[in-house]
Design a protein around this motif. Structure first.
Motif, PDB file in Angstrom:
ATOM      1  N   LEU A   3       0.828  -1.203   0.000  1.00 12.97           N
ATOM      2  CA  LEU A   3       0.000   0.000   0.000  1.00 12.97           C
ATOM      3  C   LEU A   3       0.867   1.258   0.000  1.00 12.97           C
ATOM      4  O   LEU A   3       0.552   2.233  -0.690  1.00 12.97           O
ATOM      5  CB  LEU A   3      -0.924  -0.008   1.225  1.00 12.97           C
ATOM      6  CG  LEU A   3      -1.890   1.166   1.341  1.00 12.97           C
ATOM      7  CD1 LEU A   3      -2.815   1.197   0.132  1.00 12.97           C
ATOM      8  CD2 LEU A   3      -2.696   1.059   2.619  1.00 12.97           C
ATOM      9  N   VAL A   4       1.953   1.251   0.717  1.00 14.78           N
ATOM     10  CA  VAL A   4       2.866   2.397   0.752  1.00 14.78           C
ATOM     11  C   VAL A   4       3.518   2.583  -0.611  1.00 14.78           C
ATOM     12  O   VAL A   4       3.600   3.707  -1.126  1.00 14.78           O
ATOM     13  CB  VAL A   4       3.935   2.204   1.853  1.00 14.78           C
ATOM     14  CG1 VAL A   4       4.992   3.291   1.773  1.00 14.78           C
ATOM     15  CG2 VAL A   4       3.296   2.159   3.223  1.00 14.78           C
ATOM     16  N   ILE A   5       3.954   1.502  -1.217  1.00 15.06           N
ATOM     17  CA  ILE A   5       4.576   1.575  -2.541  1.00 15.06           C
ATOM     18  C   ILE A   5       3.580   2.096  -3.562  1.00 15.06           C
ATOM     19  O   ILE A   5       3.903   2.964  -4.385  1.00 15.06           O
ATOM     20  CB  ILE A   5       5.131   0.199  -2.946  1.00 15.06           C
ATOM     21  CG1 ILE A   5       6.288  -0.186  -2.033  1.00 15.06           C
ATOM     22  CG2 ILE A   5       5.578   0.204  -4.402  1.00 15.06           C
ATOM     23  CD1 ILE A   5       6.767  -1.604  -2.225  1.00 15.06           C
ATOM     24  N   PHE A   9       3.863   5.602  -5.587  1.00 14.86           N
ATOM     25  CA  PHE A   9       3.851   5.551  -7.049  1.00 14.86           C
ATOM     26  C   PHE A   9       2.792   6.484  -7.625  1.00 14.86           C
ATOM     27  O   PHE A   9       3.071   7.271  -8.536  1.00 14.86           O
ATOM     28  CB  PHE A   9       3.604   4.112  -7.519  1.00 14.86           C
ATOM     29  CG  PHE A   9       3.393   4.006  -8.996  1.00 14.86           C
ATOM     30  CD1 PHE A   9       4.466   4.128  -9.869  1.00 14.86           C
ATOM     31  CD2 PHE A   9       2.132   3.801  -9.515  1.00 14.86           C
ATOM     32  CE1 PHE A   9       4.276   4.039 -11.239  1.00 14.86           C
ATOM     33  CE2 PHE A   9       1.927   3.719 -10.882  1.00 14.86           C
ATOM     34  CZ  PHE A   9       3.011   3.832 -11.743  1.00 14.86           C
ATOM     35  N   PHE A  10       1.573   6.406  -7.104  1.00 18.41           N
ATOM     36  CA  PHE A  10       0.510   7.247  -7.646  1.00 18.41           C
ATOM     37  C   PHE A  10       0.698   8.725  -7.292  1.00 18.41           C
ATOM     38  O   PHE A  10       0.329   9.601  -8.065  1.00 18.41           O
ATOM     39  CB  PHE A  10      -0.865   6.748  -7.197  1.00 18.41           C
ATOM     40  CG  PHE A  10      -1.324   5.573  -8.000  1.00 18.41           C
ATOM     41  CD1 PHE A  10      -1.670   5.710  -9.331  1.00 18.41           C
ATOM     42  CD2 PHE A  10      -1.388   4.318  -7.425  1.00 18.41           C
ATOM     43  CE1 PHE A  10      -2.085   4.638 -10.076  1.00 18.41           C
ATOM     44  CE2 PHE A  10      -1.803   3.223  -8.162  1.00 18.41           C
ATOM     45  CZ  PHE A  10      -2.150   3.382  -9.501  1.00 18.41           C
ATOM     46  N   THR A  11       1.292   8.998  -6.136  1.00 16.92           N
ATOM     47  CA  THR A  11       1.596  10.385  -5.788  1.00 16.92           C
ATOM     48  C   THR A  11       2.610  10.967  -6.772  1.00 16.92           C
ATOM     49  O   THR A  11       2.436  12.088  -7.261  1.00 16.92           O
ATOM     50  CB  THR A  11       2.146  10.470  -4.356  1.00 16.92           C
ATOM     51  OG1 THR A  11       1.183   9.920  -3.451  1.00 16.92           O
ATOM     52  CG2 THR A  11       2.454  11.899  -3.978  1.00 16.92           C
ATOM     53  N   LEU A  12       3.645  10.214  -7.089  1.00 19.68           N
ATOM     54  CA  LEU A  12       4.624  10.672  -8.065  1.00 19.68           C
ATOM     55  C   LEU A  12       4.004  10.797  -9.454  1.00 19.68           C
ATOM     56  O   LEU A  12       4.263  11.772 -10.173  1.00 19.68           O
ATOM     57  CB  LEU A  12       5.806   9.709  -8.114  1.00 19.68           C
ATOM     58  CG  LEU A  12       6.740   9.739  -6.923  1.00 19.68           C
ATOM     59  CD1 LEU A  12       7.767   8.623  -7.027  1.00 19.68           C
ATOM     60  CD2 LEU A  12       7.429  11.081  -6.826  1.00 19.68           C
ATOM     61  N   LEU A  13       3.180   9.842  -9.825  1.00 18.37           N
ATOM     62  CA  LEU A  13       2.542   9.874 -11.137  1.00 18.37           C
ATOM     63  C   LEU A  13       1.662  11.109 -11.289  1.00 18.37           C
ATOM     64  O   LEU A  13       1.747  11.826 -12.288  1.00 18.37           O
ATOM     65  CB  LEU A  13       1.714   8.607 -11.353  1.00 18.37           C
ATOM     66  CG  LEU A  13       0.984   8.515 -12.686  1.00 18.37           C
ATOM     67  CD1 LEU A  13       1.974   8.327 -13.820  1.00 18.37           C
ATOM     68  CD2 LEU A  13      -0.020   7.386 -12.642  1.00 18.37           C
ATOM     69  N   PHE A  14       0.829  11.381 -10.291  1.00 17.90           N
ATOM     70  CA  PHE A  14      -0.069  12.522 -10.381  1.00 17.90           C
ATOM     71  C   PHE A  14       0.678  13.851 -10.270  1.00 17.90           C
ATOM     72  O   PHE A  14       0.265  14.840 -10.867  1.00 17.90           O
ATOM     73  CB  PHE A  14      -1.180  12.437  -9.341  1.00 17.90           C
ATOM     74  CG  PHE A  14      -2.176  11.350  -9.641  1.00 17.90           C
ATOM     75  CD1 PHE A  14      -2.711  11.198 -10.905  1.00 17.90           C
ATOM     76  CD2 PHE A  14      -2.569  10.468  -8.656  1.00 17.90           C
ATOM     77  CE1 PHE A  14      -3.628  10.207 -11.187  1.00 17.90           C
ATOM     78  CE2 PHE A  14      -3.487   9.464  -8.925  1.00 17.90           C
ATOM     79  CZ  PHE A  14      -4.017   9.332 -10.195  1.00 17.90           C
ATOM     80  N   SER A  15       1.775  13.891  -9.528  1.00 12.35           N
ATOM     81  CA  SER A  15       2.548  15.125  -9.461  1.00 12.35           C
ATOM     82  C   SER A  15       3.227  15.405 -10.801  1.00 12.35           C
ATOM     83  O   SER A  15       3.303  16.563 -11.231  1.00 12.35           O
ATOM     84  CB  SER A  15       3.573  15.065  -8.337  1.00 12.35           C
ATOM     85  OG  SER A  15       4.539  14.068  -8.599  1.00 12.35           O
ATOM     86  N   VAL A  16       3.692  14.367 -11.489  1.00 15.45           N
ATOM     87  CA  VAL A  16       4.273  14.551 -12.821  1.00 15.45           C
ATOM     88  C   VAL A  16       3.191  15.002 -13.802  1.00 15.45           C
ATOM     89  O   VAL A  16       3.417  15.894 -14.630  1.00 15.45           O
ATOM     90  CB  VAL A  16       4.967  13.262 -13.299  1.00 15.45           C
ATOM     91  CG1 VAL A  16       5.328  13.341 -14.776  1.00 15.45           C
ATOM     92  CG2 VAL A  16       6.206  12.991 -12.473  1.00 15.45           C
ATOM     93  N   GLU A  17       2.013  14.418 -13.727  1.00 13.24           N
ATOM     94  CA  GLU A  17       0.902  14.829 -14.593  1.00 13.24           C
ATOM     95  C   GLU A  17       0.518  16.291 -14.333  1.00 13.24           C
ATOM     96  O   GLU A  17       0.234  17.032 -15.276  1.00 13.24           O
ATOM     97  CB  GLU A  17      -0.319  13.942 -14.354  1.00 13.24           C
ATOM     98  CG  GLU A  17      -0.178  12.548 -14.890  1.00 13.24           C
ATOM     99  CD  GLU A  17      -0.301  12.499 -16.403  1.00 13.24           C
ATOM    100  OE1 GLU A  17      -1.015  13.342 -16.977  1.00 13.24           O
ATOM    101  OE2 GLU A  17       0.337  11.621 -16.993  1.00 13.24           O
TER     102      GLU A  17
END
Length: 54
Positions: A3-5, A9-17
């Motif tokens: 869950l942490v991973i 991952f999704f936090t980084l993905l959405f910040s890049v988006e």
């Protein structure tokens, strides 16, 4: 741990988006300013370009 991973991952993905979105918006604003400055200036300009045409 998965869950942490997944969260990271999704936090980084959405910040890049989001950064990509901001870059596209800034580029569109810059293109609009450039268009208005050269094609349709809002200020009064002289008729000097008629002299260039001959």
């Amino acid at each position: 741990m998965p869950l942490v991973i997944c969260t990271v991952f999704f936090t980084l993905l959405f910040s890049v988006e989001y950064c990509w979105h901001l870059a596209c918006v800034a580029e569109e604003e810059w293109a609009l300013k450039r268009y208005e400055a050269f094609e349709h200036p809002r200020r009064m300009t002289s008729d000097r370009y008629l002299d260039w045409l001959g």
